[in-house]
Design an enzyme around this catalytic site. Structure first.
Site, mmCIF file in Angstrom:
data_model
loop_
_atom_site.group_PDB
_atom_site.id
_atom_site.type_symbol
_atom_site.label_atom_id
_atom_site.label_comp_id
_atom_site.label_asym_id
_atom_site.label_seq_id
_atom_site.Cartn_x
_atom_site.Cartn_y
_atom_site.Cartn_z
ATOM 1 N N ASP A 1 -7.347 2.911 6.797
ATOM 2 C CA ASP A 1 -8.206 3.885 6.114
ATOM 3 C C ASP A 1 -9.670 3.752 6.189
ATOM 4 O O ASP A 1 -10.393 4.768 6.262
ATOM 5 C CB ASP A 1 -7.668 3.599 4.577
ATOM 6 C CG ASP A 1 -6.581 4.463 4.199
ATOM 7 O OD1 ASP A 1 -6.092 5.430 4.911
ATOM 8 O OD2 ASP A 1 -6.011 3.973 3.060
ATOM 9 N N GLY B 1 0.916 -1.314 -0.001
ATOM 10 C CA GLY B 1 0.073 -0.181 -0.018
ATOM 11 C C GLY B 1 0.969 1.384 -0.068
ATOM 12 O O GLY B 1 0.805 2.339 -0.870
ATOM 13 N N LYS B 2 1.795 1.419 1.131
ATOM 14 C CA LYS B 2 2.937 2.208 0.774
ATOM 15 C C LYS B 2 3.750 2.574 -0.361
ATOM 16 O O LYS B 2 3.717 3.782 -0.965
ATOM 17 C CB LYS B 2 3.825 2.063 2.027
ATOM 18 C CG LYS B 2 3.348 2.460 3.519
ATOM 19 C CD LYS B 2 4.569 2.380 4.286
ATOM 20 C CE LYS B 2 4.277 2.349 5.846
ATOM 21 N NZ LYS B 2 5.554 2.102 6.755
ATOM 22 N N HIS C 1 -1.275 12.406 4.998
ATOM 23 C CA HIS C 1 0.024 12.497 5.973
ATOM 24 C C HIS C 1 1.196 12.499 4.962
ATOM 25 O O HIS C 1 2.176 13.166 5.018
ATOM 26 C CB HIS C 1 -0.138 11.916 6.985
ATOM 27 C CG HIS C 1 -0.373 10.482 6.578
ATOM 28 N ND1 HIS C 1 -1.515 9.908 5.852
ATOM 29 C CD2 HIS C 1 0.110 9.218 7.129
ATOM 30 C CE1 HIS C 1 -1.757 8.544 5.668
ATOM 31 N NE2 HIS C 1 -0.594 8.173 6.374
ATOM 32 N N ASP D 1 7.970 5.781 7.664
ATOM 33 C CA ASP D 1 7.362 5.176 8.963
ATOM 34 C C ASP D 1 6.236 6.050 9.331
ATOM 35 O O ASP D 1 6.365 7.235 9.259
ATOM 36 C CB ASP D 1 8.443 5.277 10.160
ATOM 37 C CG ASP D 1 7.859 4.154 11.104
ATOM 38 O OD1 ASP D 1 7.851 3.035 10.604
ATOM 39 O OD2 ASP D 1 7.589 4.382 12.277
HETATM 40 P P1 IMP Z 1 5.095 1.076 9.735
HETATM 41 O O1 IMP Z 1 5.433 2.388 9.307
HETATM 42 O O2 IMP Z 1 5.787 0.011 8.850
HETATM 43 O O3 IMP Z 1 5.464 0.730 11.293
HETATM 44 O O4 IMP Z 1 3.622 0.768 9.655
HETATM 45 C C1 IMP Z 1 2.586 1.772 9.821
HETATM 46 C C2 IMP Z 1 1.147 1.172 9.812
HETATM 47 O O5 IMP Z 1 0.248 2.512 9.971
HETATM 48 C C3 IMP Z 1 0.761 0.533 8.429
HETATM 49 O O6 IMP Z 1 1.221 -0.642 8.200
HETATM 50 C C4 IMP Z 1 -0.663 1.106 8.347
HETATM 51 O O7 IMP Z 1 -1.335 -0.005 8.942
HETATM 52 C C5 IMP Z 1 -0.725 2.300 9.079
HETATM 53 N N1 IMP Z 1 -0.768 3.311 8.190
HETATM 54 C C6 IMP Z 1 0.304 4.198 7.598
HETATM 55 N N2 IMP Z 1 -0.088 4.963 6.677
HETATM 56 C C7 IMP Z 1 -1.484 4.704 6.417
HETATM 57 C C8 IMP Z 1 -2.461 5.244 5.609
HETATM 58 O O8 IMP Z 1 -2.179 6.132 4.798
HETATM 59 N N3 IMP Z 1 -3.736 4.741 5.704
HETATM 60 C C9 IMP Z 1 -4.142 3.639 6.693
HETATM 61 N N4 IMP Z 1 -3.190 2.930 7.458
HETATM 62 C C10 IMP Z 1 -2.006 3.603 7.330
#
Ligand code: IMP
Length: 210
Positions: free
Chosen positions: A171, A20-21, A196, A77
């Site tokens: 989301d 997704g990212k 964000h 992150d």
């Molecule tokens: P990390 O940055 O890998 O520790 O994961 C952060 C987590 O925050 C992600 O796996 C998502 O579940 C959540 N997250 C970060 N950005 C979003 C977004 O844009 N929408 C929904 N969830 C998000």
């Protein structure tokens, strides 16, 4: 004024295994002559996220990919901070989704994670403050050790039950201020314009692109 290092056109590693990212960062990079390759595609190692801040974890991930691939790397992150839960899950947002059994094996169950947040708000009673914000910290790391960090946020409220099938992670429960839809009901471009990640990316663009 702080001097930032500029990003030249060419290869850049997206230091993430989160599809997704990666999808959202690719779309944000598209206009800049950058050739993004994800850490997943290159099978780069995933470092343990041992930091206690978004910036520490973003730097850990960007540096690990920059060193392993000898190429500039961009990491993200991010997480959800809920006001009534004193900022939780925050840097532990992904951990709250860890499930022993999900689709046949260990994995991340976002519906369980959203339920956990909702359960904690329910414990606080019907008057609980439902405001929350997403944070995104982007880190750029070069193989020579130089790094740059940019932070963005978007504010909103948590809804229940979850709504929408687009986007990823939390989301479906996040409704940004001024909108009636959740991020999972948004057109992807609309989310890119105001998330964000977009906020942090705007700061990166102003600092690192000519
Ligand atoms: P990390 O940055 O890998 O520790 O994961 C952060 C987590 O925050 C992600 O796996 C998502 O579940 C959540 N997250 C970060 N950005 C979003 C977004 O844009 N929408 C929904 N969830 C998000």
């Amino acid at each position: 004024m702080t001097e930032h290092r500029k990003l030249s056109p060419g290869k850049l590693i997206i230091a993430s295994h989160n599809q997704g990212k990666v999808r959202e960062i690719r779309a944000l990079l598209a206009p800049f002559g950058i050739e993004p390759v994800s850490a997943g595609e290159l099978d780069l190692p995933v470092p343990e996220e041992t930091g206690t801040t978004f910036a520490e974890n973003a730097l850990l991930k960007a540096r690990a990919s920059a060193e392993a691939a000898n190429c500039v790397a961009l990491s993200d992150d991010s997480g959800l901070c809920v006001t009534a839960l004193n900022g939780a899950p925050g840097v532990y947002t992904a951990d709250w989704a860890e499930a022993d059994i999900y689709e046949g094996g260990p994995g991340r169950d976002w519906y369980m994670a959203m339920g956990k947040v909702e359960g904690k708000l329910a414990e606080l009673g019907p008057e609980a403050d439902r405001s929350a914000y997403f944070v995104c910290t982007l880190a750029l790391a070069w193989p020579d050790g130089h790094s740059e960090v940019f932070e963005g946020a978007v504010h909103g409220n948590l809804v229940w039950p979850p709504r929408g099938t687009r986007g990823f992670g939390y989301d479906p429960v996040f409704q940004p201020i001024g909108f009636k839809q959740t991020f999972a009901e948004f057109d992807p471009q609309q989310k890119h314009d105001m998330s964000h990640r977009a906020d942090a990316f705007d700061k990166l663009v102003k600092a690192c692109f000519d």
